[in-house]
Design an enzyme around this catalytic site. Structure first.
Site, PDB file in Angstrom:
ATOM      1  N   ARG A  63     108.689 124.413 -48.465  1.00  0.00           N
ATOM      2  CA  ARG A  63     108.033 125.648 -48.006  1.00  0.00           C
ATOM      3  C   ARG A  63     108.468 125.902 -46.574  1.00  0.00           C
ATOM      4  O   ARG A  63     109.119 125.069 -45.961  1.00  0.00           O
ATOM      5  CB  ARG A  63     106.512 125.602 -48.158  1.00  0.00           C
ATOM      6  N   GLY A  64     108.073 127.090 -46.073  1.00  0.00           N
ATOM      7  CA  GLY A  64     108.581 127.514 -44.765  1.00  0.00           C
ATOM      8  C   GLY A  64     109.760 128.454 -45.026  1.00  0.00           C
ATOM      9  O   GLY A  64     110.657 128.114 -45.816  1.00  0.00           O
ATOM     10  N   ALA A  65     109.736 129.624 -44.376  1.00  0.00           N
ATOM     11  CA  ALA A  65     110.701 130.680 -44.724  1.00  0.00           C
ATOM     12  C   ALA A  65     112.167 130.223 -44.668  1.00  0.00           C
ATOM     13  O   ALA A  65     112.909 130.386 -45.650  1.00  0.00           O
ATOM     14  CB  ALA A  65     110.452 131.891 -43.830  1.00  0.00           C
ATOM     15  N   ARG A  69     108.753 133.122 -54.657  1.00  0.00           N
ATOM     16  CA  ARG A  69     107.717 133.480 -53.664  1.00  0.00           C
ATOM     17  C   ARG A  69     108.095 134.842 -53.085  1.00  0.00           C
ATOM     18  O   ARG A  69     109.240 135.039 -52.672  1.00  0.00           O
ATOM     19  CB  ARG A  69     107.631 132.412 -52.544  1.00  0.00           C
ATOM     20  N   GLN A  88      98.907 122.982 -43.739  1.00  0.00           N
ATOM     21  CA  GLN A  88     100.247 122.710 -43.206  1.00  0.00           C
ATOM     22  C   GLN A  88     100.185 122.225 -41.759  1.00  0.00           C
ATOM     23  O   GLN A  88     101.065 121.488 -41.302  1.00  0.00           O
ATOM     24  CB  GLN A  88     101.117 123.977 -43.259  1.00  0.00           C
ATOM     25  N   ASP A  91     107.253 135.000 -41.592  1.00  0.00           N
ATOM     26  CA  ASP A  91     107.875 135.002 -42.914  1.00  0.00           C
ATOM     27  C   ASP A  91     108.639 136.294 -43.159  1.00  0.00           C
ATOM     28  O   ASP A  91     109.556 136.333 -43.972  1.00  0.00           O
ATOM     29  CB  ASP A  91     106.819 134.804 -44.007  1.00  0.00           C
ATOM     30  N   LYS A 104     101.773 133.153 -41.944  1.00  0.00           N
ATOM     31  CA  LYS A 104     100.692 132.399 -42.585  1.00  0.00           C
ATOM     32  C   LYS A 104      99.323 133.001 -42.269  1.00  0.00           C
ATOM     33  O   LYS A 104      99.035 133.334 -41.125  1.00  0.00           O
ATOM     34  CB  LYS A 104     100.751 130.948 -42.102  1.00  0.00           C
TER      35      LYS A 104
HETATM   36  O1  MRU Z   1     103.169 129.116 -47.207  1.00  0.00           O
HETATM   37  P1  MRU Z   1     104.143 128.470 -46.270  1.00  0.00           P
HETATM   38  O2  MRU Z   1     103.752 127.101 -45.844  1.00  0.00           O
HETATM   39  O3  MRU Z   1     105.561 128.535 -46.809  1.00  0.00           O
HETATM   40  O4  MRU Z   1     104.091 129.404 -44.991  1.00  0.00           O
HETATM   41  C1  MRU Z   1     104.926 129.099 -43.919  1.00  0.00           C
HETATM   42  C2  MRU Z   1     104.686 129.944 -42.733  1.00  0.00           C
HETATM   43  O5  MRU Z   1     103.903 130.861 -42.747  1.00  0.00           O
HETATM   44  C3  MRU Z   1     105.537 129.671 -41.549  1.00  0.00           C
HETATM   45  O6  MRU Z   1     104.834 129.976 -40.387  1.00  0.00           O
HETATM   46  C4  MRU Z   1     106.800 130.542 -41.631  1.00  0.00           C
HETATM   47  O7  MRU Z   1     107.446 130.349 -42.851  1.00  0.00           O
HETATM   48  C5  MRU Z   1     107.741 130.246 -40.532  1.00  0.00           C
HETATM   49  S1  MRU Z   1     108.419 128.645 -40.694  1.00  0.00           S
HETATM   50  C6  MRU Z   1     109.651 128.420 -39.618  1.00  0.00           C
END
Ligand code: MRU
Length: 350
Positions: free
Chosen positions: A45-47, A88, A195, A236, A247
């Site tokens: 996870r994470g963009a 996603r 997270q 994201d 998030k």
């Molecule tokens: O649902 P997630 O854990 O994938 O959400 C991640 C976030 O919102 C992060 O802040 C975003 O992807 C930036 S990560 C460098």
């Protein structure tokens, strides 16, 4: 250590983020559909991390397809692209990476199916390397905002786990720490998937960065006491006007930061910018399984039939942001104009 990488056995290997901090376990996939499922279930996870995972998945799809001719291979890849993009909906890095890989595959100079397969893998590897490089550039720019003695409020996880390595907002904090600045981080626990407490705290432990996990609801308390000097979170998707979709919970801390006159920054690579959406309100917000709220990590808090809602992201209107920190520098208001100017300068966004 990379969050996601290609192995010598032609598989995609990634850290299983559902198990951190209790275990550092890896999973390997040789089927692009399993990577799509891993993205949906937040193994990764994470963009930026899901963008690169999807790029490797496209390389896998190329290898899975038995076709000998270019036309049939492209048809197979089109199907894979649709499946991966559905995993996603909110982080634009996912769709961006898949579309970019399709453009690589369609390059007319590649007239043999095996040349396309080789080009896809080379490009996915390049995207992974670029991600790390770009994060370090972002961190160099962002660290100029952090002073010795600062306490920074951070939301979600934006570190190495959310990227291929180094991280975005947490990367900025890491750079300041590596520069020898004495800093402290308050980590929002980030309900319901935690997270912040599970992943960001684990990263701070590894890097020896001073931190405390706080309940999401305590951010205002610490701001009002004057303990927080800066707020930093990731993104994201960033709309053309500078609204940041990130998030869930980012919006409320940005509003609180403004009320308490604390600068608030969103930190992201330019591959997170989507100029095709005019404002954050045009971005699809993922609604996740309600059991993430009712029974986080299998721990039942309420009876199964209790009603709940679970948006994974929210929109922070650009007016609450002090700046947008990217690999091209810190973008200041007016965000719409300055984002467009920045995006025009980029030769090859990743
Ligand atoms: O649902 P997630 O854990 O994938 O959400 C991640 C976030 O919102 C992060 O802040 C975003 O992807 C930036 S990560 C460098």
């Amino acid at each position: 250590m990379r969050t996601v990488e290609w192995t010598d056995q032609n598989r995609v290997r990634m850290i299983d983020q559902r198990q951190v901090p209790w275990q550092l376990a890896y999973v390997e996939y040789d089927d692009y559909r399993m990577v799509a499922q891993a993205i949906a279930e937040m193994v990764v996870r994470g963009a930026p991390a899901i963008g690169v995972s999807a790029a490797f998945a496209m390389a896998l799809a190329g290898r899975q397809c038995p076709a000998l001719d270019v036309g049939s291979l492209l048809e197979y890849l089109e199907v894979a692209a649709v499946i991966l993009k559905k995993a996603r909906p909110t982080a634009v890095n996912l769709a961006w990476a898949v579309d970019h890989m399709m453009n690589v595959a369609r390059d007319e100079r590649l007239d043999r199916a095996d040349d396309i397969r080789a080009a896809l893998l080379a490009e996915a590897q390049h995207m992974a390397d670029q991600d790390v490089e770009i994060n370090k550039q972002i961190a160099q720019h962002g660290a100029t905002l952090i002073k010795n003695g600062d306490t920074i409020l951070h939301h979600c996880n934006t570190g190495m786990l959310a990227t291929v390595d180094y991280g975005t907002a947490l990367g900025v904090i890491r750079m300041a720490h590596e520069q020898g600045k004495r800093i402290h981080v308050l980590l929002d626990e980030t309900r319901p998937r935690l997270q912040g407490s599970r992943l960001s705290a684990w990263e701070c432990e590894q890097l020896n960065i001073s931190y405390d996990i706080i309940p999401d609801t305590a951010a205002g308390y610490y701001m009002r006491r004057g303990e927080i000097k800066l707020v930093m979170f990731g993104a994201d998707r960033v709309a053309a006007n500078g609204d940041v979709v990130n998030k869930v919970g980012s919006y409320q801390i940005a509003v609180l930061a403004r009320e308490n006159r604390i600068p608030c920054y969103s930190v992201f690579p330019t591959s997170t910018v989507d100029l095709a959406v005019p404002t954050g309100d045009h971005v699809p917000i993922e609604e996740r399984d309600l059991d993430e709220v009712r029974a986080p990590y299998g721990c039942s808090i309420v009876p199964d039939h209790y009603r709940a809602r679970n948006p994974a992201f929210d929109v922070t209107p650009q007016k609450y942001l002090s700046g947008l920190i990217t690999e091209c520098g810190i973008i200041l208001p007016p965000f719409g104009d300055n984002l467009r100017k920045t995006m025009r300068k980029i030769r090859r966004p990743i």
